[in-house]
Design a protein around this motif. Structure first.
Motif, short mmCIF file in Angstrom:
data_model
loop_
_atom_site.label_atom_id
_atom_site.label_comp_id
_atom_site.label_asym_id
_atom_site.label_seq_id
_atom_site.Cartn_x
_atom_site.Cartn_y
_atom_site.Cartn_z
N MET A 101 0.84 -1.18 0.00
CA MET A 101 0.00 0.00 0.00
C MET A 101 0.89 1.24 0.00
N CYS A 102 1.10 1.83 -1.15
CA CYS A 102 2.03 2.96 -1.31
C CYS A 102 1.54 4.18 -0.54
N ILE A 103 2.43 5.15 -0.39
CA ILE A 103 2.08 6.38 0.30
C ILE A 103 2.85 7.55 -0.31
N LEU A 104 2.19 8.71 -0.34
CA LEU A 104 2.80 9.93 -0.86
C LEU A 104 2.60 11.06 0.14
N PHE A 105 3.70 11.74 0.48
CA PHE A 105 3.67 12.96 1.29
C PHE A 105 3.96 14.13 0.36
N ALA A 106 3.18 15.19 0.49
CA ALA A 106 3.42 16.38 -0.35
C ALA A 106 3.20 17.63 0.47
N THR A 107 4.09 18.61 0.29
CA THR A 107 3.91 19.87 1.00
C THR A 107 4.50 21.03 0.23
N ARG A 108 3.84 22.18 0.37
CA ARG A 108 4.37 23.45 -0.11
C ARG A 108 4.55 24.41 1.05
N SER A 109 4.46 23.91 2.27
CA SER A 109 4.50 24.80 3.43
C SER A 109 5.90 24.98 4.00
N HIS A 110 6.90 24.29 3.46
CA HIS A 110 8.26 24.50 3.96
C HIS A 110 8.77 25.85 3.47
N PRO A 111 9.30 26.68 4.36
CA PRO A 111 9.70 28.04 3.95
C PRO A 111 10.84 28.09 2.94
N GLU B 141 9.73 25.17 -2.64
CA GLU B 141 8.44 25.32 -3.31
C GLU B 141 7.61 24.05 -3.15
N LEU B 142 8.26 22.90 -3.25
CA LEU B 142 7.54 21.63 -3.19
C LEU B 142 8.46 20.55 -2.65
N ILE B 143 7.92 19.72 -1.76
CA ILE B 143 8.61 18.52 -1.30
C ILE B 143 7.67 17.35 -1.49
N LEU B 144 8.15 16.31 -2.17
CA LEU B 144 7.40 15.07 -2.34
C LEU B 144 8.21 13.92 -1.76
N ILE B 145 7.54 13.04 -1.03
CA ILE B 145 8.17 11.86 -0.46
C ILE B 145 7.28 10.67 -0.81
N SER B 146 7.85 9.68 -1.49
CA SER B 146 7.05 8.57 -1.99
C SER B 146 7.65 7.23 -1.62
N ASN B 147 6.82 6.34 -1.07
CA ASN B 147 7.19 4.93 -0.89
C ASN B 147 6.41 4.10 -1.90
N ARG C 221 6.44 19.44 -14.82
CA ARG C 221 5.22 18.69 -14.52
C ARG C 221 5.60 17.46 -13.70
N VAL C 222 4.79 17.18 -12.69
CA VAL C 222 5.10 16.12 -11.75
C VAL C 222 3.87 15.25 -11.56
N ALA C 223 4.08 13.96 -11.27
CA ALA C 223 2.95 13.04 -11.14
C ALA C 223 3.31 11.87 -10.25
N ASN C 224 2.29 11.35 -9.56
CA ASN C 224 2.45 10.16 -8.73
C ASN C 224 1.10 9.43 -8.67
N ILE C 225 1.10 8.16 -9.04
CA ILE C 225 -0.13 7.38 -9.00
C ILE C 225 -0.02 6.28 -7.95
N LEU C 226 -1.15 6.00 -7.29
CA LEU C 226 -1.23 4.96 -6.28
C LEU C 226 -2.45 4.09 -6.57
N ASN C 227 -2.35 2.82 -6.21
CA ASN C 227 -3.54 1.98 -6.28
C ASN C 227 -4.61 2.52 -5.35
N LEU D 239 -1.30 10.99 1.05
CA LEU D 239 -2.22 10.19 0.24
C LEU D 239 -1.75 8.74 0.21
N SER D 240 -2.67 7.82 0.45
CA SER D 240 -2.34 6.41 0.31
C SER D 240 -3.40 5.76 -0.58
N ASN D 241 -3.87 4.58 -0.21
CA ASN D 241 -4.76 3.83 -1.10
C ASN D 241 -6.23 3.95 -0.72
#
Length: 314
Positions: A1-11, A14-20, A71-77, A169-171
């Motif tokens: 069950m994959c997981i995605l962390f996304a934020t634009r709140s870090h000073p 602009e963007l941080i993505l963390i994906s398993n 352009r950035v993208a991440n898909i999860l089941n 975001l997860s599944n």
């Protein structure tokens, strides 16, 4: 069950993505590389291909990537916890073609507004409804526009800086009611906020990367049952951010397209950092396992492969 962390709140970013990516370790996968005329940076899945006309050549999908235009993208089941046991999430068309289709576009030639809803995306790519069940995050860094769409035809505007500048975001569906949210997404959001607070005065990429991978490696599975072959209990994968090697029964449908090999778990981890001026991208991939044999020798702190890329958005 994959997981995605996304934020634009870090000073400082602009963007941080963390994906398993949680998968069977034996599933054929190509490590992150530049491909498609060096326009897309992503790993890609070699286990299920899409025949394309008129040359009938093979095209492989991906689960995460970024292109040179930002352009950035991440898909999860999509596998909600209350999914009936006999309900398959598989589709005729690989869900990995959804991010590939979006990334294989040029923001200088077509506007994100032509893609910014399920209906518009389906107009650009009619195979949405014949793909496997999905949650799909995608966006355009230069225009600071991001969306999540899913199998049910829903569209959610995210990362818009209006009390909506981070998500996990997860599944499960993005708008799932609080009582049905998985522990991993609830804990993940809290840990993401802690990461931002802890590093708010930090702009050293190496330190931020270390903290991001530390977050991606939080495991709540009891020590005594890690790295041992046993029947996969879906509840375990609903709870833990990092999934250690878990054994599964032959042919068991746990929401994946292909069952291959004996062990399933977090196969790879990817962190994407975008500079505050939306120009520079740091992309790091840790490949933890590529076969069942790797369970004994590799882990989140001792990955099998490590790949880092730096580039400027055009």
């Amino acid at each position: 069950m994959c997981i995605l962390f996304a934020t634009r709140s870090h000073p400082n970013y602009e963007l941080i993505l963390i994906s398993n990516r949680d998968e069977f370790f034996e599933r054929d996968t190509h490590n992150t590389c530049w491909h498609t005329n060096s326009s897309i940076l992503s790993p890609y899945d070699m286990a299920r291909n899409q025949k394309t006309s008129p040359t009938n050549s093979e095209t492989f999908g991906t689960w995460i990537g970024i292109n040179k235009n930002g352009r950035v993208a991440n898909i999860l089941n999509l596998r909600p916890a209350d999914t009936p046991p006999n309900k398959s999430s598989k589709g005729k068309v690989s869900r990995g073609m959804i991010p590939f289709t979006f990334l294989n576009t040029d923001s200088r030639k077509d506007s994100f507004s032509e893609w910014d809803s399920f209906e518009k995306f389906e107009h650009q790519y009619p195979c949405l409804t014949t793909s496997g069940d999905f949650n799909f995050f995608y966006g355009d860094i230069k225009s600071k526009s991001y969306r999540i769409i899913d199998t049910f035809g829903q569209t959610f505007k995210v990362l818009d800086q209006n009390d909506n500048d981070s998500f996990v975001l997860s599944n499960n569906t993005f708008n799932i009611e609080n009582t049905k949210k998985w522990n991993k997404t609830e804990e993940g959001m809290q840990k993401l906020k802690e990461l931002i607070s802890k590093t708010k005065n930090e702009s050293n990429n190496n330190i931020i990367l270390m903290e991001c991978f530390k977050l991606a490696s939080i495991c709540s599975v009891p020590e005594e049952i890690r790295n041992k072959p046993y029947h996969v209990d879906p509840a375990i994968t609903y709870d833990t951010i990092f999934v250690p090697p878990l054994g599964s029964n032959d042919g068991e449908d746990i929401g994946l397209t292909i069952t291959k090999g004996d062990f399933y778990g977090t196969r790879s981890q990817i962190v994407i950092l975008v500079s505050k001026n939306s120009k520079h991208v740091t992309y790091v991939e840790k490949v933890l396992h590529t076969s069942d044999r790797d369970c004994k020798t590799h882990s989140a702190i001792n990955p099998k492969d490590f790949h880092q890329f730096e580039f400027e958005i055009e």
